[in-house]
Enzyme design. Sequence first.
Site, PDB file in Angstrom:
ATOM      1  N   GLY A 263       0.831  -1.204   0.000  1.00  0.00           N
ATOM      2  CA  GLY A 263       0.000   0.000   0.000  1.00  0.00           C
ATOM      3  C   GLY A 263       0.860   1.245   0.000  1.00  0.00           C
ATOM      4  O   GLY A 263       1.849   1.328   0.735  1.00  0.00           O
TER       5      GLY A 263
ATOM      6  N   SER B 273      -1.782   7.542   1.758  1.00  0.00           N
ATOM      7  CA  SER B 273      -1.351   8.644   2.645  1.00  0.00           C
ATOM      8  C   SER B 273      -0.244   8.199   3.588  1.00  0.00           C
ATOM      9  O   SER B 273       0.764   8.894   3.750  1.00  0.00           O
ATOM     10  CB  SER B 273      -2.508   9.122   3.526  1.00  0.00           C
ATOM     11  N   VAL B 274      -0.423   7.055   4.234  1.00  0.00           N
ATOM     12  CA  VAL B 274       0.562   6.609   5.229  1.00  0.00           C
ATOM     13  C   VAL B 274       1.710   5.864   4.538  1.00  0.00           C
ATOM     14  O   VAL B 274       2.891   6.123   4.825  1.00  0.00           O
ATOM     15  CB  VAL B 274      -0.098   5.714   6.307  1.00  0.00           C
TER      16      VAL B 274
ATOM     17  N   GLU C 273       1.046  -0.190  16.453  1.00  0.00           N
ATOM     18  CA  GLU C 273       0.973   1.078  17.202  1.00  0.00           C
ATOM     19  C   GLU C 273       0.114   2.115  16.499  1.00  0.00           C
ATOM     20  O   GLU C 273      -0.624   2.865  17.137  1.00  0.00           O
ATOM     21  CB  GLU C 273       2.396   1.622  17.426  1.00  0.00           C
TER      22      GLU C 273
ATOM     23  N   LYS D 108     -11.058   0.830  18.053  1.00  0.00           N
ATOM     24  CA  LYS D 108      -9.893   1.203  18.870  1.00  0.00           C
ATOM     25  C   LYS D 108     -10.114   0.795  20.330  1.00  0.00           C
ATOM     26  O   LYS D 108      -9.167   0.370  21.009  1.00  0.00           O
ATOM     27  CB  LYS D 108      -9.630   2.696  18.722  1.00  0.00           C
TER      28      LYS D 108
HETATM   29  N1  LIG Z   1      -4.466   8.123   7.216  1.00  0.00           N
HETATM   30  C1  LIG Z   1      -4.378   8.141   8.534  1.00  0.00           C
HETATM   31  O1  LIG Z   1      -4.241   9.183   9.137  1.00  0.00           O
HETATM   32  C2  LIG Z   1      -4.411   6.849   9.302  1.00  0.00           C
HETATM   33  C3  LIG Z   1      -4.284   6.886  10.707  1.00  0.00           C
HETATM   34  C4  LIG Z   1      -4.267   5.692  11.436  1.00  0.00           C
HETATM   35  C5  LIG Z   1      -4.400   4.491  10.755  1.00  0.00           C
HETATM   36  N2  LIG Z   1      -4.547   4.487   9.391  1.00  0.00           N
HETATM   37  C6  LIG Z   1      -4.673   3.185   8.728  1.00  0.00           C
HETATM   38  O2  LIG Z   1      -3.593   3.042   7.816  1.00  0.00           O
HETATM   39  C7  LIG Z   1      -4.008   2.254   6.720  1.00  0.00           C
HETATM   40  C8  LIG Z   1      -3.726   3.022   5.419  1.00  0.00           C
HETATM   41  O3  LIG Z   1      -4.431   4.243   5.479  1.00  0.00           O
HETATM   42  P1  LIG Z   1      -4.225   5.397   4.401  1.00  0.00           P
HETATM   43  O4  LIG Z   1      -4.835   6.608   4.980  1.00  0.00           O
HETATM   44  O5  LIG Z   1      -2.807   5.439   3.963  1.00  0.00           O
HETATM   45  O6  LIG Z   1      -5.175   4.874   3.236  1.00  0.00           O
HETATM   46  P2  LIG Z   1      -5.093   5.243   1.680  1.00  0.00           P
HETATM   47  O7  LIG Z   1      -6.428   4.908   1.117  1.00  0.00           O
HETATM   48  O8  LIG Z   1      -4.542   6.604   1.482  1.00  0.00           O
HETATM   49  O9  LIG Z   1      -4.012   4.201   1.156  1.00  0.00           O
HETATM   50  C9  LIG Z   1      -4.259   2.843   0.969  1.00  0.00           C
HETATM   51  C10 LIG Z   1      -3.547   2.462  -0.302  1.00  0.00           C
HETATM   52  O10 LIG Z   1      -3.542   1.055  -0.420  1.00  0.00           O
HETATM   53  C11 LIG Z   1      -3.814   0.732  -1.780  1.00  0.00           C
HETATM   54  N3  LIG Z   1      -4.393  -0.620  -1.844  1.00  0.00           N
HETATM   55  C12 LIG Z   1      -5.582  -1.022  -1.402  1.00  0.00           C
HETATM   56  N4  LIG Z   1      -5.752  -2.325  -1.686  1.00  0.00           N
HETATM   57  C13 LIG Z   1      -4.644  -2.727  -2.333  1.00  0.00           C
HETATM   58  C14 LIG Z   1      -4.227  -3.971  -2.882  1.00  0.00           C
HETATM   59  N5  LIG Z   1      -5.017  -5.023  -2.845  1.00  0.00           N
HETATM   60  N6  LIG Z   1      -3.010  -4.034  -3.455  1.00  0.00           N
HETATM   61  C15 LIG Z   1      -2.208  -2.962  -3.499  1.00  0.00           C
HETATM   62  N7  LIG Z   1      -2.546  -1.743  -2.998  1.00  0.00           N
HETATM   63  C16 LIG Z   1      -3.756  -1.651  -2.420  1.00  0.00           C
HETATM   64  C17 LIG Z   1      -4.790   1.798  -2.241  1.00  0.00           C
HETATM   65  O11 LIG Z   1      -4.805   1.883  -3.652  1.00  0.00           O
HETATM   66  C18 LIG Z   1      -4.232   3.038  -1.563  1.00  0.00           C
HETATM   67  O12 LIG Z   1      -3.274   3.696  -2.348  1.00  0.00           O
HETATM   68  C19 LIG Z   1      -5.487   1.936   6.948  1.00  0.00           C
HETATM   69  O13 LIG Z   1      -5.595   0.680   7.564  1.00  0.00           O
HETATM   70  C20 LIG Z   1      -5.921   3.029   7.907  1.00  0.00           C
HETATM   71  O14 LIG Z   1      -7.007   2.656   8.724  1.00  0.00           O
HETATM   72  C21 LIG Z   1      -4.545   5.626   8.669  1.00  0.00           C
HETATM   73  N1  LIG Z   2     -11.252   8.610  10.989  1.00  0.00           N
HETATM   74  C1  LIG Z   2     -10.228   8.523  11.996  1.00  0.00           C
HETATM   75  C2  LIG Z   2      -8.860   8.457  11.353  1.00  0.00           C
HETATM   76  C3  LIG Z   2      -7.774   7.963  12.267  1.00  0.00           C
HETATM   77  O1  LIG Z   2      -7.945   6.621  12.618  1.00  0.00           O
HETATM   78  C4  LIG Z   2     -10.344   9.738  12.905  1.00  0.00           C
HETATM   79  O2  LIG Z   2     -11.166  10.624  12.653  1.00  0.00           O
HETATM   80  O3  LIG Z   2      -9.646   9.784  13.907  1.00  0.00           O
HETATM   81 NA    NA Z   3      -0.659   4.992  18.332  1.00  0.00          NA
END
Ligand SMILES: NC(=O)c1ccc[n+]([C@@H]2O[C@H](COP(=O)([O-])OP(=O)(O)OC[C@H]3O[C@@H](n4cnc5c(N)ncnc54)[C@H](O)[C@@H]3O)[C@@H](O)[C@H]2O)c1
Ligand SMILES: N[C@@H](CCO)C(=O)O
Ligand code: NA
Length: 436
Positions: free
Chosen positions: A13, A16-17, A130, A206
């Site tokens: 993936g 964003s992260v 984490e 959570k």
């Molecule tokens: N964004 C945040 O602030 C945040 C905070 C805490 C936890 N998270 C967790 O982190 C994880 C990622 O979040 P994000 O915000 O980066 O999401 P995002 O949607 O920006 O990124 C996910 C990426 O994974 C790719 N993807 C999905 N399925 C795929 C597959 N089968 N093969 C290859 N690529 C694939 C998507 O195309 C996308 O680019 C999630 O589990 C989310 O709950 C995010």
């Molecule tokens: N939707 C979640 C993102 C972080 O897990 C929030 O508002 O905190």
């Molecule tokens: Na944390």
Amino acid sequence: MNGYRDLRVALLGCGSVGAQVARLIIENGDELAARIGARLTLAGIAVRDLESKRDVELPRDLFTTDAERLVQGADIVIELMGGIEPARGLILQALQGGADVVTANKALIAAHGPELAAAAEQVGAQLSYEAAVAGAIPIIRPLRESLAGDHITRVMGIVNGSTNYILDRMDRFGDSADDAMRVASELGFLEADPTLDVEGYDAAQKATILASIAFHTNVPVDAVHREGITTVTADQIEAAKHAGYVVKLLAIAERLTAADGTDGVSARVYPALIGRDHPLAAVHGGKNAVFVEAEAAGELMFYGAGAGGSETASAVLGDVVSAARRHVVGGPGISGSRHAELPILSVGEVSTAYQIMLEVRDQPGVLAAIAGTLAEHGVSAASVEQPVSHQADGRARLVIGTHRAREADLAATVDALRGSDVVLEVTSVLRLEGEA
Ligand SMILES: NC(=O)c1ccc[n+]([C@@H]2O[C@H](COP(=O)([O-])OP(=O)(O)OC[C@H]3O[C@@H](n4cnc5c(N)ncnc54)[C@H](O)[C@@H]3O)[C@@H](O)[C@H]2O)c1
Ligand SMILES: N[C@@H](CCO)C(=O)O
Ligand code: NA
């Protein structure tokens, strides 16, 4: 830098992260190698579409659409795709192959944590997450490691940033619920499906994770009592403010003794009042915080960014460094302990104070009738207020603060109030948390 062995890191993936994690591994490679004693080598990044535009400029030859192949032979797998499948299958594949796994996937850990932890334990691998709770804030590791020698009694968190943003706007700027929600949506704070935030599903995921770790017990997500913020009104926020409280969506995990003497765990998510002098009341905007109470340590507070690409990537990298160090020194990974196996208690066993708002007939004897109804159910009033600003046409508002009462007794009291001749409407019932 020479002399370090390479650790093969597979990143699944690149959103964003994921993009921020890749950037940090590449930019900070030398320093991370020095800290770990081994070099993190990004073996590849699994993406859906090789041509997609990314937030970060990354070497294109790292991208692959073959996640399964990338996982083979990896030392550390970082899952940042989100969702249940294929994330679950790929993580199981990685663990069965002996790789350590780092994920930020709260939905997956909440639903399949025990299965994944068992797979990790079977091969002595490390599964860490984490970033799944409260983003950048260190909370999983403090609960699991720093407080491993103490007895945690309660964990109370603001773990959903978007609902905190909405409630904070209502409290500070007097926004209506709809206006605050619209601004949060325009700023991109809400999940793609906003129900996950505003109905408390995200916070419940959570809460499951926090309760399971804090109390060494598997707390399934469907055992978490969940109420969202969609019923919270500007009127409730105003009344709360007037009484010296603020409304926050809280995820609570608590050790409790039930009425029949059973020791157990309560896990719940609901909007509740807390005193304006409580540390959680100072958590504004989209920030998160987790307030922990432990027998020996007393009160602790963990505060910071619960979301954001680079913020969340910081927590992911912390887990990656920990996993990498394990590869250097050897030995099994730290596992999720579930030895206590405490029963999960229903919300009816919870005891808190309450604020009840009623519209009543403005006539003699009303207060006595209401006091009688409370007393019949063993609920004791701590304060009663009749704000002049809400008196009209033979109606009056009463705001009653109660002492601590069992939820089941309070629910019976509210039913009786609804059936009472002098009560026109029960307009609000909110729990008051965070009191001694
Ligand atoms: N964004 C945040 O602030 C945040 C905070 C805490 C936890 N998270 C967790 O982190 C994880 C990622 O979040 P994000 O915000 O980066 O999401 P995002 O949607 O920006 O990124 C996910 C990426 O994974 C790719 N993807 C999905 N399925 C795929 C597959 N089968 N093969 C290859 N690529 C694939 C998507 O195309 C996308 O680019 C999630 O589990 C989310 O709950 C995010
Ligand atoms: N939707 C979640 C993102 C972080 O897990 C929030 O508002 O905190
Ligand atoms: Na944390």
